[in-house]
Enzyme design. Structure first.
Site, PDB file in Angstrom:
ATOM      1  CG  LEU D 245      -1.886   1.173   1.329  1.00 18.93           C
ATOM      2  CD1 LEU D 245      -2.914   1.122   0.219  1.00 18.93           C
ATOM      3  CD2 LEU D 245      -2.549   1.213   2.686  1.00 18.93           C
ATOM      4  CG  ASP D 246      -0.533   4.557   0.114  1.00 18.52           C
ATOM      5  OD1 ASP D 246      -1.188   4.475  -0.939  1.00 18.52           O
ATOM      6  OD2 ASP D 246      -1.042   4.829   1.209  1.00 18.52           O
TER       7      ASP D 246
END
Lengths: 302, 302, 302, 302
Positions: D245-246
């Site tokens: 994530l990210d």
């Protein structure tokens, strides 16, 4: 997207939050006691200062400028009495002053020519609730923007224009401004020159976007001339319109980097993004009474 | 270059201009009447407000912060009486407040390790009269900076440091801080960690420069980690030092663009120019009493 | 700080790393085959391309510009043969071209008047190893900078100047340029106008810093005029000096935001930080042969 | 505004100008002779190099990356032969390579949730001819954007989504991606997490906009956390989506200044303008084959 229902919701939220927000702009010679007098006045009305900005050109005998936003329960019922009452202070300090009320939205007209991007940005910000105004009419010398304007329920007037029929055109425009009871006139890439006669109807009410970092590249074809000069930055400037072309008081400017690879088409593309954000900021500040014009300069209380 | 004579001239000019400039910082619960009370107080002393900034977290029951700079003839003769007198207002509104006087320069210590560029920037700004402070001592765990510091007539103390002798080192440093009667301690790339014990001596008085845009890259080797992550911007952050590493209240941040061609050496070079200007701004604002710390955040009245 | 020893170390490191780095700049009409010809040429010498940038004004019949940095073992032994050999390609494509060698540092003279900040920035960058040049002489019409220049072991010449003795002064300056065998002349806030005669000796070799974002505020007192116009951005421009005042090819520009509170003194302070970084970048790019002048514009291969 | 006719005109102009523009991306171990081989190859086809960018991680044994845009008459007739022919060079240097053709537009899908501003920016840039792509479908877990999407003649699919039905939802989405033969998937504020399974279908093809300057404020509610931390800059990051994530390769980032007066609502407003321009740039660069992913970083040949 139903713009109307969105705007309705927005206005409702806003009216709850902002119904009791007033603003006071003051300009006068600097003297001891002004802040004390104004703040004591507001206190007597049990108004609460929400935001306050001031500026003195010179504490010794200069000018003094003040913007106060305040919250007062049942403001709309009290405002007349308050304004009348304030007159005493204003006379004592020889103030220019102006009360305004968040809930009384300024009425905005937008003028546009062929290129719609600045208009679109303003409409976009407005739909998002970031421009607190009524956009009451859009006027253009081209038909291109009609669709997007009317889709939002805003009247659109097509008035063909060129320099030979300028006087006739401006007569129609002034008439529309009166019919729509316009407070602010935004030139969102309106490519016709306005006559002094027209401008004189709207002192410090016409906001223009010029596609250069003024005072560089005053006049026509600034991107072409920026290209010719080989600048490493291009910019845009939003200013009030006066009778001196591109010489009016500057409200906001910004720039982006460019380099030798950027041809004129590319400069224009980059420039569009600068123009959009510079004009949107200037209009926003004007609508919130954050801009004071003094001689040929502005004080912007961000 | 005779830095001393230059500084002497500068102080002289300054003392003429600023001898009568006072500053008042206020913090309290927001209530109607504060601005009126403070401005009326200053009016009674015939003080002229030169600059005023305020901030309310929430007009309904929030906090209120105020910074006023004022001009008052013969300020230094009147300040004691004025401060005592202000006590009444302060009690009424339960204010935290602080008077300071432009002419009473804060006494600054600078800590530095091997890399001198942030120190140089501060000395440079100071020589130009842009940092109104007395730089009373420079302390380093390396000898490198001695020459440039002593050339300006500033005492330089070399205190070797490493984590094994930290307690001993800090004892010496605290003693020097007391001897030199230091108000502000600037860590201009001082690469040793300070103990909570040390930090507790100087609450909101130690200003650090961290070489990343916090909270990204907390801790060691931020440029290396920025390179590893492939960021397109690098930054620097100046903050007050607390006991949580790189977690103190942020005063100022800035960034520059980088790209894939910039290796770690290049990132450090670019970063140096960011660190220099970010630290210089933060120190300047602190010296001019423009920074209020609230919980772990700052209000900066630029 | 022993600048000399620091510089010595730096040069040593550099000579190891850069002894075998060459650069080739090419300018010619765009034709098919140029990149192929040049890269094949370098391949035959077993040179490895380290960096390559090119720019075509228009693939159909425009101009072509190329900068290649290459690594070649024992470069200095081979360079003469290589340069001679390259002549064939150059003739075939009617190229303007220029070989340079990282290890053959350009010889820089700096002219300065009273304000030393741009000079200091250059000296600082140079001491840090970020300006690969020999600073061989500093010339000033004031004595102020002598101390800091001589402390670094750089010859300092004081030549008083004013417009009545301009010719005489320039004669001395040209003589010094010849004596010191200068390749680059940096005007680091040298406030005297140079005659066409003087400029003609150093085509595209004199780099100036002008304290505005040109073409705005050409000529004297740009900060005063920026203040008068009420701009919201101030800038600085580094350009090559030609006989048209402030009209030479722009190398680099940058800006900072200002607002109505910034008086002229404040604009100058902010401006100084812009001037310093803009000039330092322009000089650095020139020293690394990254700038090609074409008509009145530059191509900068960053 | 008739978007279709505008786009038609735009495509026509483009096809004339760009029908013969090809692009070649190359990645391989750095060795002498690559540029010579590639440029000689193009010369044999009488292709003219329009733009060329290269990057070596390390001239000694590092990686080499090249992007060339070239013009070749009757390109579409010759491309098959050319690609096959290039295979020989590619094998010799063990290259990863990819030819693409300006006229063969990538097919883009946009995913959006409730907030339409990033979608609007992309549609706006596309209508202006600044995003050379076919936007073939918009998918949303809300109905809000249907109007503006369908008004442009783009299919809109409403697929309600939440974490309990994720698998089912993604199955539908993948099916649509296949039906519409999608090359690029832009998450324009799509607020659902994608499973590794979904992501694995589109390696380096999914572009996301995250509303912070990563790696600061990874995960949910970055503006709230930026407010809590008291940062003086907020930013946005566009990156390729990976299973972390990210954490995917960053394509572009930008920031704006904020201060203590900006509450969370205000941060989000400012943030929107950053997100819009960062995502638009990243998508544009991807569509023009300017981005090469290497490990977890990008090389962007602007």
């Amino acid at each position: 997207m139903s713009a109307q229902s969105k705007i309705a919701t927005h206005l409702e939220e806003q009216s709850t939050a902002q119904r009791n927000i007033g603003r006071l702009l003051v300009k006068c010679s600097d003297k001891p006691g002004i802040v004390s007098a104004v703040s004591t006045f507001l206190l007597q009305y049990e108004a609460n200062i929400v935001e306050s900005s001031q500026y003195s050109t010179d504490p010794e005998g200069g000018m003094f400028y003040l913007r106060i936003a305040f919250h007062l329960d049942n403001l709309l019922d009290k405002k007349e009495e308050m304004e009348e009452d304030f007159n005493n202070i204003a006379e004592q300090y020889e103030m220019d002053y102006h009360f305004s009320y968040a809930v009384e939205l300024k009425r905005t007209a937008i003028f546009v020519s062929k290129e719609p991007y600045c208009l679109m940005e303003l409409l976009w910000e407005w739909q998002n609730g970031d421009l607190n105004t009524d956009i009451v009419v859009v006027i253009s010398n081209h038909e291109d923007a009609r669709g997007m304007v009317e889709a939002l329920g805003i009247p659109f007037h097509y008035i063909p224009a060129n320099k030979d029929i300028r006087q006739e055109v401006e007569k129609q425009q002034v008439k529309l401004m009166e019919e729509y009871d316009v407070d602010v006139l935004v030139l969102a890439r309106y490519m016709q020159i306005l006559t002094p006669e027209f401008v004189s109807h709207f002192p410090n009410q016409i906001i223009n976007i010029h596609h250069s970092f003024l005072p560089a590249f005053i006049g026509a074809r600034p991107y072409e001339r920026a290209f010719g000069r080989g600048v490493k930055l291009i910019g845009a400037t939003s200013h009030y319109v006066t009778n001196d072309l591109d010489e009016g008081p500057i409200i906001e400017q910004d720039i982006e980097r460019v380099d030798h690879r950027d041809d004129i088409v590319q400069l224009k593309k980059i420039g569009r993004t600068i123009e959009r954000r510079v004009l949107a900021r200037a209009v926003k500040w004007h609508l919130e009474d954050r801009v004071i014009v003094e001689n040929n300069k502005t004080i912007v209380f961000q």
